[in-house]
Structures are given as structure tokens and as C-alpha cells.
Motif scaffolding. Structure first.
Motif, PDB file in Angstrom:
ATOM      1  N   HIS A   1       0.799  -1.224   0.000  1.00 56.57           N
ATOM      2  CA  HIS A   1       0.000   0.000   0.000  1.00 56.57           C
ATOM      3  C   HIS A   1       0.840   1.287   0.000  1.00 56.57           C
ATOM      4  N   THR A   2       2.147   1.175   0.084  1.00 54.15           N
ATOM      5  CA  THR A   2       3.005   2.343   0.272  1.00 54.15           C
ATOM      6  C   THR A   2       3.962   2.540  -0.901  1.00 54.15           C
ATOM      7  N   TYR A   3       4.064   3.786  -1.328  1.00 53.50           N
ATOM      8  CA  TYR A   3       4.958   4.150  -2.430  1.00 53.50           C
ATOM      9  C   TYR A   3       5.756   5.388  -2.034  1.00 53.50           C
ATOM     10  N   GLU A   4       6.864   5.593  -2.720  1.00 54.79           N
ATOM     11  CA  GLU A   4       7.650   6.809  -2.534  1.00 54.79           C
ATOM     12  C   GLU A   4       7.870   7.475  -3.883  1.00 54.79           C
ATOM     13  N   LEU A   5       7.668   8.786  -3.912  1.00 51.77           N
ATOM     14  CA  LEU A   5       7.892   9.579  -5.114  1.00 51.77           C
ATOM     15  C   LEU A   5       9.105  10.473  -4.876  1.00 51.77           C
ATOM     16  N   PHE A   6      10.100  10.363  -5.752  1.00 55.56           N
ATOM     17  CA  PHE A   6      11.306  11.180  -5.664  1.00 55.56           C
ATOM     18  C   PHE A   6      11.291  12.218  -6.787  1.00 55.56           C
ATOM     19  N   GLU A   7      11.650  13.447  -6.463  1.00 54.51           N
ATOM     20  CA  GLU A   7      11.780  14.512  -7.455  1.00 54.51           C
ATOM     21  C   GLU A   7      13.177  15.114  -7.309  1.00 54.51           C
ATOM     22  N   TYR A   8      14.041  14.848  -8.299  1.00 53.68           N
ATOM     23  CA  TYR A   8      15.441  15.259  -8.196  1.00 53.68           C
ATOM     24  C   TYR A   8      15.686  16.657  -8.759  1.00 53.68           C
ATOM     25  N   ASN A   9      14.678  17.218  -9.401  1.00 54.19           N
ATOM     26  CA  ASN A   9      14.783  18.589  -9.903  1.00 54.19           C
ATOM     27  C   ASN A   9      13.485  19.319  -9.583  1.00 54.19           C
ATOM     28  N   CYS A  10      13.601  20.620  -9.303  1.00 53.72           N
ATOM     29  CA  CYS A  10      12.401  21.432  -9.058  1.00 53.72           C
ATOM     30  C   CYS A  10      12.411  22.599 -10.031  1.00 53.72           C
ATOM     31  N   PRO A  11      11.536  22.577 -11.043  1.00 52.99           N
ATOM     32  CA  PRO A  11      11.512  23.653 -12.037  1.00 52.99           C
ATOM     33  C   PRO A  11      11.110  25.007 -11.464  1.00 52.99           C
ATOM     34  N   ILE A  12      10.517  25.010 -10.267  1.00 55.24           N
ATOM     35  CA  ILE A  12      10.076  26.279  -9.670  1.00 55.24           C
ATOM     36  C   ILE A  12      10.794  26.522  -8.343  1.00 55.24           C
ATOM     37  N   LEU A  13      12.047  26.056  -8.230  1.00 52.85           N
ATOM     38  CA  LEU A  13      12.749  26.126  -6.954  1.00 52.85           C
ATOM     39  C   LEU A  13      12.913  27.560  -6.451  1.00 52.85           C
ATOM     40  N   ALA A  14      13.266  28.485  -7.332  1.00 53.89           N
ATOM     41  CA  ALA A  14      13.458  29.878  -6.901  1.00 53.89           C
ATOM     42  C   ALA A  14      12.154  30.446  -6.336  1.00 53.89           C
ATOM     43  N   VAL A  15      11.034  30.103  -6.981  1.00 53.03           N
ATOM     44  CA  VAL A  15       9.723  30.555  -6.502  1.00 53.03           C
ATOM     45  C   VAL A  15       9.397  29.888  -5.160  1.00 53.03           C
ATOM     46  N   ALA A  16       9.620  28.567  -5.068  1.00 56.31           N
ATOM     47  CA  ALA A  16       9.299  27.832  -3.842  1.00 56.31           C
ATOM     48  C   ALA A  16      10.160  28.291  -2.669  1.00 56.31           C
ATOM     49  N   ASN A  17      11.400  28.686  -2.941  1.00 58.41           N
ATOM     50  CA  ASN A  17      12.260  29.185  -1.863  1.00 58.41           C
ATOM     51  C   ASN A  17      11.709  30.467  -1.247  1.00 58.41           C
ATOM     52  N   GLN A  18      11.056  31.273  -2.067  1.00 60.09           N
ATOM     53  CA  GLN A  18      10.495  32.539  -1.594  1.00 60.09           C
ATOM     54  C   GLN A  18       9.056  32.386  -1.098  1.00 60.09           C
ATOM     55  N   HIS A  19       8.344  31.416  -1.665  1.00 62.19           N
ATOM     56  CA  HIS A  19       6.923  31.236  -1.333  1.00 62.19           C
ATOM     57  C   HIS A  19       6.680  29.758  -1.017  1.00 62.19           C
ATOM     58  N   LYS A  20       6.749  29.399   0.256  1.00 59.19           N
ATOM     59  CA  LYS A  20       6.589  28.004   0.677  1.00 59.19           C
ATOM     60  C   LYS A  20       5.189  27.465   0.356  1.00 59.19           C
ATOM     61  N   GLU A  21       4.256  28.375   0.086  1.00 59.63           N
ATOM     62  CA  GLU A  21       2.905  27.947  -0.284  1.00 59.63           C
ATOM     63  C   GLU A  21       2.931  27.068  -1.529  1.00 59.63           C
ATOM     64  N   ALA A  22       3.927  27.249  -2.385  1.00 58.56           N
ATOM     65  CA  ALA A  22       4.044  26.427  -3.596  1.00 58.56           C
ATOM     66  C   ALA A  22       4.185  24.955  -3.230  1.00 58.56           C
ATOM     67  N   CYS A  23       4.984  24.658  -2.199  1.00 55.15           N
ATOM     68  CA  CYS A  23       5.176  23.272  -1.757  1.00 55.15           C
ATOM     69  C   CYS A  23       3.911  22.723  -1.101  1.00 55.15           C
ATOM     70  N   ARG A  24       3.276  23.546  -0.285  1.00 57.83           N
ATOM     71  CA  ARG A  24       2.034  23.089   0.374  1.00 57.83           C
ATOM     72  C   ARG A  24       0.948  22.802  -0.656  1.00 57.83           C
ATOM     73  N   CYS A  25       0.872  23.640  -1.686  1.00 66.48           N
ATOM     74  CA  CYS A  25      -0.124  23.427  -2.749  1.00 66.48           C
ATOM     75  C   CYS A  25       0.145  22.134  -3.497  1.00 66.48           C
ATOM     76  N   GLU A  26       1.421  21.835  -3.752  1.00 66.17           N
ATOM     77  CA  GLU A  26       1.757  20.609  -4.475  1.00 66.17           C
ATOM     78  C   GLU A  26       1.330  19.385  -3.662  1.00 66.17           C
ATOM     79  N   THR A  27       1.581  19.406  -2.354  1.00 61.13           N
ATOM     80  CA  THR A  27       1.208  18.280  -1.502  1.00 61.13           C
ATOM     81  C   THR A  27      -0.304  18.082  -1.483  1.00 61.13           C
ATOM     82  N   ARG A  28      -1.049  19.179  -1.348  1.00 59.73           N
ATOM     83  CA  ARG A  28      -2.520  19.075  -1.360  1.00 59.73           C
ATOM     84  C   ARG A  28      -3.015  18.575  -2.706  1.00 59.73           C
TER      85      ARG A  28
END
Length: 211
Positions: free
Chosen positions: A153-180
Motif C-alpha cells: 500500500h506504500t509508495y515513494e515519489l522522488f523529485e530530483y529537480n524542481c523547475p520552480i525552486l526559486a519561486v518555492a524558496n520565496q513562497h513556501k505555499e508552492a510546496c504546500r499546494c503541491e502536496t494538497r
């Protein structure tokens, strides 16, 4: 594939030449690279199989058609672009003019749009199929993703690159939105972000559990 290095591979040099010249023949590439015709064709075949370049026959008045090579959209995506920097500037301007709430509304709109897009592609699939399709989607978007099944029942998703890293570094909401968004698209509440590039981790990692 790193295009800007002190020492470049032959494939990188071919991609750079096609970027500069727009289109080239095998003979033209052979002259520029100072390697054999056969070696050039071997590299071209590999790049074409990987989807970075495409070929088209060009008819000549006499003789066999010429094969003309050009970059594909995937090949073009290897070259640096400043879209992320421009996006960050726009977000900063919007925040200055309308406040932080306006930026949060934009991220919420993006979350809703991505949820609809992902949900369509993940619908009516088994859990393993969902993860495979999710990895495909993320790779299309430049995340360099990989998936691993931990147990039934369990999986892991790895993301080795973040195309919006500069945005996510300034706006953590980007990461929370992705998780939701992943919770809604995969139809499971049990998703945890185990690591994140915005927290100086080497990669982003999600642990996904289905009932």
C-alpha cells in the motif's frame, strides 16, 4: 544532461551546434566535431531515440535526399531559460501591489488547475498505475521523478529537480499546494513530504499510502 561545462560530451556539443545553427546535416556536424561520419550518426541516433532531436529528409535535384537534424521541444528544454526568474519578479510585484493574500490566491488557482489536469490522467487506474502515470507527468514537467513501491500500500515519489525552486524558496505555499494537489489527484489523504529541496535536501520525497 549538463550543457555548460568545461569539458563537454560529443552529444552536448551536437545539441549546442543544433541550437546555434537551427538545422544541420551529418556532413556539417562531422566537419564541426572532427570525428568520423559513423561516430556522428551513432550519437545522432541516440539523441533521436531519446527524443532530443528529430530528422527530416530534404530532396535534392540530384542524388539521395539529405537528412536535416533539428532540436525537438525536449531538446530545447535543456537550454537555460529565465522563466522562473520572471515569474518570481511578477509574484513580488503582485505582493507589493495587492498583498500576500493575492499571491496565495494565485497559488490556490494553480493548485486547482493542476488537480484537474492530474485527476483526468490518474482516473480509473490501479494504485501502481497511478504512481507510474504520476512519474510520467512529473517528468514531462521537468521534475526528474522516480517512483518506488515500498509495500502493498506504500509508495515513494522522488523529485530530483524542481523547475520552480526559486519561486518555492520565496513562497513556501508552492510546496504546500503541491502536496494538497497530490492528495486530491491520487485520492488519498496519507501523503507526507519527507524531504524538500527548499530545506536544503538533495531532492524532494513524498511517502504515499493507499488504503
Amino acid at each position: 544532461m549538463h550543457l555548460i561545462e568545461a569539458r563537454k560530451s560529443t552529444k552536448d556539443r551536437i545539441l549546442e551546434l543544433l541550437k546555434k545553427e537551427a538545422s544541420m546535416t551529418v556532413a556539417h556536424l562531422t566537419g564541426q566535431l572532427n570525428i568520423t561520419h559513423m561516430a556522428v550518426r551513432k550519437h545522432l541516433n541516440g539523441l533521436e531515440s531519446d527524443g532530443f532531436i528529430q530528422s527530416q529528409d530534404f530532396k535534392q535535384p540530384m542524388g539521395r535526399p539529405l537528412q536535416i537534424y533539428t532540436l525537438t521541444a525536449k531538446g530545447e528544454s535543456l537550454f537555460p531559460k529565465n522563466y522562473e526568474g520572471i515569474t518570481l519578479e511578477f509574484l513580488q510585484d503582485i505582493q507589493a501591489m495587492y498583498g500576500e493574500n493575492a499571491v496565495e490566491v494565485l497559488f490556490k488557482k494553480r493548485e486547482e488547475r493542476l488537480t484537474r489536469e492530474y485527476s483526468v490522467r490518474l482516473a480509473d487506474k490501479s494504485n501502481p498505475e497511478k504512481i507510474r502515470e504520476l512519474v510520467s507527468i512529473q517528468n514531462e514537467k521537468g521534475y526528474m521523478a522516480a517512483g518506488v513501491q515500498v509495500d502493498e500500500h506504500t509508495y515513494e515519489l522522488f523529485e530530483y529537480n524542481c523547475p520552480i525552486l526559486a519561486v518555492a524558496n520565496q513562497h513556501k505555499e508552492a510546496c504546500r499546494c503541491e502536496t494538497r494537489m497530490l492528495r486530491n489527484a491520487l485520492d488519498t489523504e496519507d501523503i507526507q513530504r519527507v524531504s524538500c529541496k527548499t530545506e536544503s535536501d538533495d531532492h524532494c520525497k513524498f511517502r504515499i499510502k493507499f488504503k
